[in-house]
Design a protein around this motif. Structure first.
Motif, PDB file in Angstrom:
ATOM      1  N   SER A 437       0.825  -1.205   0.000  1.00  0.00           N
ATOM      2  CA  SER A 437       0.000   0.000   0.000  1.00  0.00           C
ATOM      3  C   SER A 437       0.864   1.261   0.000  1.00  0.00           C
ATOM      4  CB  SER A 437      -0.926  -0.017   1.216  1.00  0.00           C
ATOM      5  OG  SER A 437      -1.650   1.189   1.303  1.00  0.00           O
ATOM      6  N   GLN A 441       1.244   4.175  -2.908  1.00  0.00           N
ATOM      7  CA  GLN A 441       1.074   5.611  -2.678  1.00  0.00           C
ATOM      8  C   GLN A 441       2.290   6.395  -3.169  1.00  0.00           C
ATOM      9  OE1 GLN A 441      -0.485   6.721   1.250  1.00  0.00           O
ATOM     10  NE2 GLN A 441      -1.130   4.603   1.566  1.00  0.00           N
ATOM     11  N   GLN A 444       2.145   6.626  -6.835  1.00  0.00           N
ATOM     12  CA  GLN A 444       1.208   7.678  -7.260  1.00  0.00           C
ATOM     13  C   GLN A 444       1.852   9.054  -7.195  1.00  0.00           C
ATOM     14  OE1 GLN A 444      -2.315   7.315  -4.895  1.00  0.00           O
ATOM     15  NE2 GLN A 444      -2.906   5.328  -5.747  1.00  0.00           N
ATOM     16  N   ARG A 652       4.933  12.450   1.176  1.00  0.00           N
ATOM     17  CA  ARG A 652       5.799  11.443   0.550  1.00  0.00           C
ATOM     18  C   ARG A 652       6.974  11.097   1.456  1.00  0.00           C
ATOM     19  NH1 ARG A 652       9.965  10.148  -2.689  1.00  0.00           N
ATOM     20  NH2 ARG A 652       9.543   8.941  -4.592  1.00  0.00           N
TER      21      ARG A 652
END
Length: 1087
Positions: A437, A441, A444, A652
């Motif tokens: 997961s 992310q 992305q 991030r």
């Protein structure tokens, strides 16, 4: 009188704009609904001149909701503060009279003049006419940017409106008649020629400008005729001189022509001689072709019997092949029957084999039963012997119980260990899912960053290549180098990206940011000089600006609708943020909403901000260095292109730290799993040892019981096997009987198969006989075909010979026709004409063979070639030039007559145009000079031209001087100050006022640049001039006036008010106000 109504977003009452009427007794009409009857034209009365404006009505136009203005016939002063809507009335006059939006210098589309938020707007102008007033209505559709026109409430076209307006001499595009606020400065920029044209159209007689245009056209045609006459005269002289030079060549040409005539006659006879030779050859070939044609016919007749015999044999062969095919079919059917019989025989053989195999199986089963009975008896005997020898077992139960307890304890430990292993596996799976997961992310985020890089690559490829080079060469720099600012900026909300992109120029958005001058020089040398890439680079300030507080807290600005400063809308590294703060003051520029735009004037006056943003516009506020006046400008925001992609870098970074923590936990779980597996393996080994030991003890304990059970089991099996007996002799007898029956059936089938084989053999013999007959027929056919082919080959050779002869005949025939055609063409004869007598007579004196003709041709050509240097077209050109000389002489005479007519026309039109123009300019100069003299200045107007014949260069020159120590200087946009230009413009327009034949004049805020003294003098002149009898209507728009100015009874003063406490239109009643005022005045003395 003017009224309007406008709602605002504040809770204050309805705000209104209203221009007060000139007539104190007039009543303000209420706001009419859509269904109310349209106003009728007012009756013509009063001192209005033809074309004057009687009424102006506006609806949803610029700042007005609904407004109606009724100006006076003379001077109309429209006064009001800035922004109240004075210039909106000027715009309404221009657009309502079919003027173009560009005339006002504001917007290029008529839809921009409709009030914001409304879909339609309306302007209505009522013009005075003695025959009945003219009402022009213009409805504006914002969505389509179209206008719909009406005259006296009847639909019409814009062209019709323009014609009606032009008939009243209204020129809204003429600066001498209509001078909007944004065009005041352009009047001084008019050239002398443009000023003359505007003056002619404005005050001159209708025919004056037409005469001027005719003069310019006549003069242009006169120049063209003069040039044409000059060119034709020069060309005529050259033609005469050239013909004189070629006269001797023409005489030599005629001598050469005699030889050429003889050559021509020889060349005319030669085709006839050549034709006769080819015709004779054609006759010979034709005879040979006819002979070959007879031979071909004979060979074809000989082939007919042979073809018939081949056809008969072919039919016979087809019959034999059909019989062979029928025999093959019979053979196939018989063979099929033989195969069926063979299959039945094979089945019978297989049935016999199956019976024999079944008997063999039963025999083997019986032998096996006897063997098993013997083996079982022997095993029972062995088990009984072992049972007798087995001793009684000692008491082994305590040992077994102890081992059982140890096993139970190990099982518990093992279950606990396996439970912990399962928990660790679940924990690892959970961490793996969490890891996936987090990686998704991060991916992305990386994809969003890639989108920004793709936009950079598509728009600025050189900058993108420089980014790639920087990423591979970061070790060459001493301090950190930041990629282009557009990649470093991360918007907190992509909707705000448009503010940043409109505030920071694109050149800086794609600039690299350095902390060191040395690093920047290294970078630029490599990228710009070596790689020839066009990139930008900047240096961050040494002292950081990133954290500097704004000069005004945001809390003070929130009341105006501001919600943030530009700096708080995005994240960026500290050096990048420091550079943007120092260079573009992003920590000082607030961002507002639509609410800010609605109260922008208050914001500008109260906040004194230099730059600010509303929802869709950018405002820049400056203060004039001379007048200390606040000037604001606004521009619409462009849509964002680069910063719409938002990447949360802090999020991030947190995800990367979380990913590292997950990796650490996974390693700990793996270590724990390895330790648990080792423990579980050890417990498993110990469990196996105890189980084996327990098994051995149990086997020792239960061995006697097992032996007894085995003996009992074997005895039962022995009894069953002895009971299961089989009669082999009976089974053998039954099998033998069945086999005999099958053999009888098989013998019958073999007999039938033998008969079928004999029939098949007979059919094969018949088929072979037919094949031999067919072979004989084919052989005979092949021989006949071979003979036929030989005859055909001979026939083809003859036919080929015939074709060649025929082609040769055709070729010679075609050649004859071609030679005949060429011979006739040389003699200029038609298809049915005979050779003329003169040619026949001439041909008799010429040789009759080709060789003799060619020899004579060579001789004559040699003689003709002695006349060298002669052009075959000399005589034609000489004659042609003679004709051209005659034609040019005639054309030159006509052109001179036409030129004299044009000069006479110019003289007449010039007299009708120039003398009235000089008188008109002299009148303008007289009034202009008087106006300047009254101001203790000097000015003059004259008609200026450098060449009296260049009518397109005529112009009006204005020369002024405002100080006695200077000379008169021409009025230009650069020599005089803004106030001096305004005074000169105003006085020139006033000089035109009494001479003007236009129905009205509009001047918007021309007094803004004047000093108080000049403004007072100019105002007095305007009042005195515009309020005289028989003068045209005058509109003077100004935001302010000096005190104690003179006024006239003929003036009309229109005040434009704007504020939240204005009355609604339906409550405005001047008569009621006057009655109330009179009551108050009458009651005051008694108090």
């Amino acid at each position: 009188m003017a009224t309007s109504n406008r709602k605002t977003s504040t809770p204050t009452p309805l705000a209104s704009k209203r221009a007060h009427p000139r007539d104190p007794s007039a009543e303000v009409p209420s706001k009419s609904s859509k269904s109310s009857a349209p106003p009728l034209p007012l009756p013509s009365s009063g001192p209005f001149v033809e074309g004057s404006i009687v009424r102006i009505a506006m609806e949803n136009f610029l700042t007005y909701d609904i407004c109606e203005v009724c100006p006076g016939p003379h001077l109309n002063m429209i006064i009001g503060a800035n922004g109240t809507g004075k210039s909106s009335i000027v715009c309404a006059i221009c657009l309502g009279l079919a003027g173009k939006p560009a005339f006002m210098g504001r917007a290029d589309k008529v839809g921009f003049f409709v009030k914001r938020g409304c879909s339609k707007g309306m302007v209505e102008i009522e013009l005075f006419r003695t025959s009945g007033n003219l009402i022009i209505t213009r409805e504006i559709d914002v969505a389509k940017n179209q206008s719909f026109w009406y005259i006296n409430k009847k639909s019409t076209t814009q062209k019709t409106v323009e014609e009606k307006v032009a008939a009243l001499n209204i020129q809204v595009g003429n600066l001498c008649q209509f001078l909007p606020q944004d065009k005041v400065g352009e009047f001084a920029k008019l050239s002398k020629i443009e000023l003359l044209e505007a003056t002619e159209k404005s005050i001159g007689p209708p025919e004056m400008h037409r005469y001027h245009c005719e003069l310019k056209n006549f003069r242009e045609k006169e120049k063209q005729l003069e040039t044409s006459c000059k060119e034709k005269t020069e060309y005529l002289e050259k033609m005469i001189q050239r013909n004189e030079r070629y006269k001797q060549d023409v005489e030599r040409f005629y001598e050469r022509k005699r030889h050429l005539d003889l050559i021509e006659m020889l060349e005319a006879k030669r085709p006839w001689v050549e034709y006769e030779n080819v015709r004779q050859e054609y006759e010979e070939v034709k005879l040979a072709r006819d002979r070959v044609k007879d031979e071909v016919r004979r060979l074809k007749d000989g082939q007919i019997p042979m073809t018939s015999r081949i056809q008969e044999i072919e039919n016979q062969r087809h019959t034999l092949e059909a019989r062979i095919k029928a025999k093959a079919t019979d053979i196939k059917e018989t063979s099929q029957k033989c195969k069926q019989k063979q299959d039945v025989i094979e089945k019978k053989d297989k049935h016999i084999e199956e019976l024999q195999q079944a008997l063999t199986v039963k025999q083997n089963e019986e032998h096996d039963r006897q063997r098993r009975i013997s083996n079982t008896r022997k095993m029972i005997e062995d088990l009984q012997n072992e049972l007798r020898t087995t001793e009684n077992c000692v008491n082994l139960q305590p040992q077994i119980d102890a081992i059982t307890n140890d096993l139970r304890r190990i099982q518990d430990e093992k279950a606990l260990c396996e439970s912990e292993i399962i928990d660790k596996h679940k924990e690892r799976e959970t961490l793996e899912k969490e890891k996936k997961s987090v990686n998704d992310q991060i991916t992305q985020f990386d994809n969003l960053m890639n989108q920004k890089e793709d936009k950079l690559r598509q728009r600025y490829r050189d900058t993108y290549d420089a980014v790639l080079w920087l990423r591979n060469n970061r070790d060459r720099f001493k301090q950190r180098v930041y990629e282009p600012i557009m990649l470093m900026i991360n918007m907190k909300d992509h909707k705000n990206a448009k503010y940043i992109e409109n505030h920071i120029p694109p050149n800086d958005l794609r600039a690299f940011v350095f902390e060191s001058q040395e690093d920047m020089e290294v970078f630029l040398k490599e990228v710009r000089d070596n790689k020839k890439l066009r990139v930008n680079a900047v240096i961050a300030p040494r002292s950081s600006y990133a954290d500097r507080a704004p000069s005004r807290p945001l809390s003070e600005l929130k009341q105006y609708g501001f919600f943030s400063y530009l700096r708080e809308l995005f994240d960026a590294p500290a050096p990048v943020m420091s550079y943007l703060c120092s260079q573009y003051h992003i920590h000082e520029v607030p961002v507002g909403t639509e609410r800010t735009r609605e109260r922008i004037e208050r914001v500008i006056q109260e906040t004194r901000l230099r730059q600010m943003y509303t929802a869709e516009e950018k405002y820049v506020v400056k203060t004039s260095f001379y007048s200390n006046k606040v000037i604001s400008s606004n521009t619409s925001l462009k849509g964002a292109q680069f910063l719409t992609v938002t990447v949360d870098l802090e999020q991030r970074r947190l995800l990367e730290e979380h990913l590292k923590e997950i990796h650490r936990k996974l390693q700990a779980v793996e270590s724990a799993l390895i330790a648990l597996r080792e423990t579980n393996k050890h417990l498993e080994h110990r469990d196996n040892e105890l189980r084996q030991k327990k098994k051995e003890l149990l086997e020792r304990k239960t061995k006697k019981r097992q032996l007894e059970q085995k003996i009992s089991s074997k005895l039962g099996s022995l009894k069953l096997m002895e009971q299961d007996t089989c009669n082999l002799e009976e089974e053998e007898r039954k099998a033998s009987t069945k086999i005999k029956e099958i053999n009888i059936q098989k013998a019958k089938l073999v007999t039938e198969l033998t008969n079928l084989i004999k029939i098949c053999t007979s059919l094969h013999i018949q088929k072979v006989d037919l094949i031999l007959q067919n072979t004989t027929v084919i052989s005979e056919k092949n021989k006949l075909e071979s003979d036929y082919m030989a005859a055909s080959s001979q026939l083809r050779l003859k036919e080929q010979h015939f074709i060649e002869l025929d082609e040769n005949r055709q070729r010679l025939l075609q050649k004859c026709k071609e030679l005949m055609r060429r011979a006739r063409q040389v003699c200029n004869l038609g298809a049915e004409q005979t050779i003329p007598q003169e040619y026949q007579t001439a041909f008799q004196d010429l040789p009759n063979t080709l060789d003799e003709i060619d020899a004579l041709l060579t001789e004559e050509r040699s003689r003709a070639s002695c006349f060298t240097g002669l052009n075959p077209t000399v005589v034609a050109e000489y004659t042609k030039r003679e004709e051209e000389i005659e034609q040019l002489t005639e054309e030159l005479k006509i052109k001179k007559v036409e030129l004299d007519k044009y000069r006479e026309s110019i003289s007449q039109v010039k007299e009708r145009w120039l003398n009235p123009l000089k008188e008109l300019v002299e009148k303008i100069n007289e009034k202009f000079s008087n106006f300047f003299s009254s101001m203790q200045c000097a000015g003059e107007v004259d008609l200026h031209t450098e060449n009296e014949e260049d009518y397109d260069k005529y112009g009006i020159r204005i020369r002024v001087k405002f100080r006695s120590s200077t000379q008169l200087h021409e009025l230009t946009p650069h020599h005089q100050s803004g106030g001096e230009r305004s005074v000169s413009t105003m006085l020139y327009l006033m000089a035109l006022q009494e001479l003007n034949r236009c129905p009205f004049r509009v001047v918007d805020e021309i007094n803004q640049g004047m000093d108080p003294i000049n403004e007072r003098r100019v105002f007095e002149m305007v009042v005195n001039t515009a309020c005289k009898e028989n003068t045209s209507q005058y509109f003077f728009i100004t935001p302010k006036l000096l005190q104690n100015l003179p006024y006239s009874e003929k003036m009309t003063v229109l005040f434009v008010y704007n504020g939240p406490h204005m009355l609604e239109p339906n409550r405005w009643n001047l008569k009621a106000f006057q009655r109330r005022r009179r009551r108050i005045t009458f009651t005051q003395p008694s108090q």
